[in-house]
Design a protein around this motif. Structure first.
Motif, PDB file in Angstrom:
ATOM      1  N   THR A   1       0.849  -1.186   0.000  1.00  0.00           N
ATOM      2  CA  THR A   1       0.000   0.000   0.000  1.00  0.00           C
ATOM      3  C   THR A   1       0.891   1.244   0.000  1.00  0.00           C
ATOM      4  O   THR A   1       1.998   1.234   0.542  1.00  0.00           O
ATOM      5  CB  THR A   1      -0.922   0.045   1.236  1.00  0.00           C
ATOM      6  N   ARG A   2       0.408   2.275  -0.607  1.00  0.00           N
ATOM      7  CA  ARG A   2       1.161   3.519  -0.724  1.00  0.00           C
ATOM      8  C   ARG A   2       1.198   4.233   0.626  1.00  0.00           C
ATOM      9  O   ARG A   2       0.186   4.339   1.317  1.00  0.00           O
ATOM     10  CB  ARG A   2       0.476   4.388  -1.774  1.00  0.00           C
ATOM     11  N   SER A   3       2.353   4.742   0.978  1.00  0.00           N
ATOM     12  CA  SER A   3       2.489   5.539   2.192  1.00  0.00           C
ATOM     13  C   SER A   3       1.913   6.927   1.927  1.00  0.00           C
ATOM     14  O   SER A   3       1.968   7.428   0.798  1.00  0.00           O
ATOM     15  CB  SER A   3       3.958   5.685   2.583  1.00  0.00           C
ATOM     16  N   PRO A   4       1.386   7.579   2.946  1.00  0.00           N
ATOM     17  CA  PRO A   4       0.918   8.950   2.754  1.00  0.00           C
ATOM     18  C   PRO A   4       2.071   9.848   2.279  1.00  0.00           C
ATOM     19  O   PRO A   4       3.227   9.639   2.644  1.00  0.00           O
ATOM     20  CB  PRO A   4       0.434   9.366   4.148  1.00  0.00           C
ATOM     21  N   ASP A   5       1.742  10.834   1.468  1.00  0.00           N
ATOM     22  CA  ASP A   5       2.762  11.710   0.893  1.00  0.00           C
ATOM     23  C   ASP A   5       3.603  12.403   1.958  1.00  0.00           C
ATOM     24  O   ASP A   5       4.818  12.522   1.831  1.00  0.00           O
ATOM     25  CB  ASP A   5       2.121  12.757  -0.017  1.00  0.00           C
ATOM     26  N   ARG A   6       2.968  12.864   3.006  1.00  0.00           N
ATOM     27  CA  ARG A   6       3.697  13.581   4.061  1.00  0.00           C
ATOM     28  C   ARG A   6       4.694  12.660   4.765  1.00  0.00           C
ATOM     29  O   ARG A   6       5.800  13.068   5.113  1.00  0.00           O
ATOM     30  CB  ARG A   6       2.709  14.168   5.063  1.00  0.00           C
ATOM     31  N   VAL A   7       4.318  11.413   4.964  1.00  0.00           N
ATOM     32  CA  VAL A   7       5.206  10.446   5.619  1.00  0.00           C
ATOM     33  C   VAL A   7       6.392  10.132   4.706  1.00  0.00           C
ATOM     34  O   VAL A   7       7.539  10.067   5.159  1.00  0.00           O
ATOM     35  CB  VAL A   7       4.423   9.166   5.980  1.00  0.00           C
ATOM     36  N   ALA A   8       6.125   9.947   3.412  1.00  0.00           N
ATOM     37  CA  ALA A   8       7.209   9.671   2.467  1.00  0.00           C
ATOM     38  C   ALA A   8       8.166  10.862   2.386  1.00  0.00           C
ATOM     39  O   ALA A   8       9.391  10.683   2.350  1.00  0.00           O
ATOM     40  CB  ALA A   8       6.628   9.357   1.095  1.00  0.00           C
ATOM     41  N   LEU A   9       7.622  12.070   2.378  1.00  0.00           N
ATOM     42  CA  LEU A   9       8.465  13.261   2.344  1.00  0.00           C
ATOM     43  C   LEU A   9       9.301  13.375   3.617  1.00  0.00           C
ATOM     44  O   LEU A   9      10.471  13.754   3.564  1.00  0.00           O
ATOM     45  CB  LEU A   9       7.609  14.514   2.153  1.00  0.00           C
ATOM     46  N   ALA A  10       8.731  12.997   4.749  1.00  0.00           N
ATOM     47  CA  ALA A  10       9.497  13.007   6.007  1.00  0.00           C
ATOM     48  C   ALA A  10      10.653  12.020   5.923  1.00  0.00           C
ATOM     49  O   ALA A  10      11.754  12.300   6.413  1.00  0.00           O
ATOM     50  CB  ALA A  10       8.586  12.672   7.183  1.00  0.00           C
ATOM     51  N   GLY A  11      10.436  10.871   5.302  1.00  0.00           N
ATOM     52  CA  GLY A  11      11.517   9.911   5.126  1.00  0.00           C
ATOM     53  C   GLY A  11      12.624  10.462   4.252  1.00  0.00           C
ATOM     54  O   GLY A  11      13.813  10.288   4.535  1.00  0.00           O
ATOM     55  N   ILE A  12      12.258  11.151   3.188  1.00  0.00           N
ATOM     56  CA  ILE A  12      13.245  11.754   2.285  1.00  0.00           C
ATOM     57  C   ILE A  12      14.042  12.834   3.010  1.00  0.00           C
ATOM     58  O   ILE A  12      15.272  12.901   2.899  1.00  0.00           O
ATOM     59  CB  ILE A  12      12.543  12.316   1.035  1.00  0.00           C
ATOM     60  N   VAL A  13      13.355  13.676   3.766  1.00  0.00           N
ATOM     61  CA  VAL A  13      14.033  14.736   4.521  1.00  0.00           C
ATOM     62  C   VAL A  13      14.975  14.118   5.562  1.00  0.00           C
ATOM     63  O   VAL A  13      16.099  14.593   5.750  1.00  0.00           O
ATOM     64  CB  VAL A  13      13.005  15.686   5.180  1.00  0.00           C
ATOM     65  N   HIS A  14      14.548  13.039   6.203  1.00  0.00           N
ATOM     66  CA  HIS A  14      15.404  12.361   7.185  1.00  0.00           C
ATOM     67  C   HIS A  14      16.682  11.856   6.521  1.00  0.00           C
ATOM     68  O   HIS A  14      17.774  12.021   7.065  1.00  0.00           O
ATOM     69  CB  HIS A  14      14.638  11.199   7.825  1.00  0.00           C
ATOM     70  N   VAL A  15      16.554  11.246   5.350  1.00  0.00           N
ATOM     71  CA  VAL A  15      17.727  10.739   4.620  1.00  0.00           C
ATOM     72  C   VAL A  15      18.674  11.884   4.278  1.00  0.00           C
ATOM     73  O   VAL A  15      19.892  11.763   4.433  1.00  0.00           O
ATOM     74  CB  VAL A  15      17.288   9.985   3.344  1.00  0.00           C
ATOM     75  N   LEU A  16      18.131  12.999   3.838  1.00  0.00           N
ATOM     76  CA  LEU A  16      18.977  14.129   3.455  1.00  0.00           C
ATOM     77  C   LEU A  16      19.638  14.795   4.661  1.00  0.00           C
ATOM     78  O   LEU A  16      20.797  15.201   4.581  1.00  0.00           O
ATOM     79  CB  LEU A  16      18.154  15.153   2.672  1.00  0.00           C
ATOM     80  N   ARG A  17      18.926  14.908   5.760  1.00  0.00           N
ATOM     81  CA  ARG A  17      19.491  15.554   6.948  1.00  0.00           C
ATOM     82  C   ARG A  17      20.530  14.691   7.649  1.00  0.00           C
ATOM     83  O   ARG A  17      21.556  15.181   8.106  1.00  0.00           O
ATOM     84  CB  ARG A  17      18.387  15.904   7.944  1.00  0.00           C
ATOM     85  N   LYS A  18      20.240  13.406   7.776  1.00  0.00           N
ATOM     86  CA  LYS A  18      21.121  12.508   8.532  1.00  0.00           C
ATOM     87  C   LYS A  18      22.194  11.858   7.668  1.00  0.00           C
ATOM     88  O   LYS A  18      23.074  11.188   8.194  1.00  0.00           O
ATOM     89  CB  LYS A  18      20.302  11.400   9.208  1.00  0.00           C
ATOM     90  N   GLU A  19      22.096  12.029   6.345  1.00  0.00           N
ATOM     91  CA  GLU A  19      23.048  11.440   5.398  1.00  0.00           C
ATOM     92  C   GLU A  19      23.159   9.932   5.597  1.00  0.00           C
ATOM     93  O   GLU A  19      24.244   9.378   5.741  1.00  0.00           O
ATOM     94  CB  GLU A  19      24.411  12.118   5.518  1.00  0.00           C
ATOM     95  N   VAL A  20      22.012   9.270   5.634  1.00  0.00           N
ATOM     96  CA  VAL A  20      21.966   7.822   5.764  1.00  0.00           C
ATOM     97  C   VAL A  20      21.337   7.235   4.501  1.00  0.00           C
ATOM     98  O   VAL A  20      20.725   7.945   3.710  1.00  0.00           O
ATOM     99  CB  VAL A  20      21.143   7.384   7.003  1.00  0.00           C
ATOM    100  N   ALA A  21      21.488   5.941   4.324  1.00  0.00           N
ATOM    101  CA  ALA A  21      20.857   5.260   3.199  1.00  0.00           C
ATOM    102  C   ALA A  21      19.367   5.076   3.497  1.00  0.00           C
ATOM    103  O   ALA A  21      18.947   5.036   4.649  1.00  0.00           O
ATOM    104  CB  ALA A  21      21.515   3.904   2.973  1.00  0.00           C
ATOM    105  N   TRP A  22      18.581   4.926   2.443  1.00  0.00           N
ATOM    106  CA  TRP A  22      17.134   4.763   2.596  1.00  0.00           C
ATOM    107  C   TRP A  22      16.822   3.519   3.438  1.00  0.00           C
ATOM    108  O   TRP A  22      15.878   3.502   4.206  1.00  0.00           O
ATOM    109  CB  TRP A  22      16.482   4.678   1.227  1.00  0.00           C
ATOM    110  N   ARG A  23      17.633   2.485   3.302  1.00  0.00           N
ATOM    111  CA  ARG A  23      17.384   1.261   4.066  1.00  0.00           C
ATOM    112  C   ARG A  23      17.599   1.469   5.560  1.00  0.00           C
ATOM    113  O   ARG A  23      17.146   0.679   6.377  1.00  0.00           O
ATOM    114  CB  ARG A  23      18.259   0.117   3.562  1.00  0.00           C
ATOM    115  N   ASP A  24      18.295   2.545   5.950  1.00  0.00           N
ATOM    116  CA  ASP A  24      18.564   2.823   7.361  1.00  0.00           C
ATOM    117  C   ASP A  24      17.539   3.755   8.001  1.00  0.00           C
ATOM    118  O   ASP A  24      17.698   4.129   9.158  1.00  0.00           O
ATOM    119  CB  ASP A  24      19.959   3.421   7.518  1.00  0.00           C
TER     120      ASP A  24
END
Length: 67
Positions: A32-55
Motif C-alpha cells: 500500500t502507498r504511504s501517505p505523501d507527508r510520511v514519504a516526504l518526512a523519510g526523504i528529509v530524514h535521509v537528506l538531513r542525517k546522510e543515511v541510506a534509505w534502508r537505514d
C-alpha cells in the motif's frame, strides 16, 4: 516525528508536485502507498542525517524503503 521534519508550510508548498495516486490493481496489488507527508518526512530524514534509505527507522518515520 513527521511534523518535525515536514512542517505544514513545507507540506503545502510541495503538495502540488506530488504525483496523483494510481488505482490499485486487483491481482497482485503490491504494498500500500504511504501517505505523501510520511514519504516526504523519510526523504528529509535521509537528506538531513546522510543515511541510506534502508537505514530509515520505519517505526520512527512511518515508512521505509525496505519491505
Amino acid at each position: 516525528m513527521t511534523d518535525d521534519l515536514v512542517p505544514d508550510d513545507l507540506c503545502q508548498r510541495v503538495e502540488p508536485l506530488m504525483p496523483a495516486p494510481r488505482a490499485r490493481r486487483h491481482r497482485s496489488p503490491g504494498r500500500t502507498r504511504s501517505p505523501d507527508r510520511v514519504a516526504l518526512a523519510g526523504i528529509v530524514h535521509v537528506l538531513r542525517k546522510e543515511v541510506a534509505w534502508r537505514d530509515v527507522p520505519a517505526m520512527l518515520i512511518g515508512c521505509s524503503g525496505v519491505g
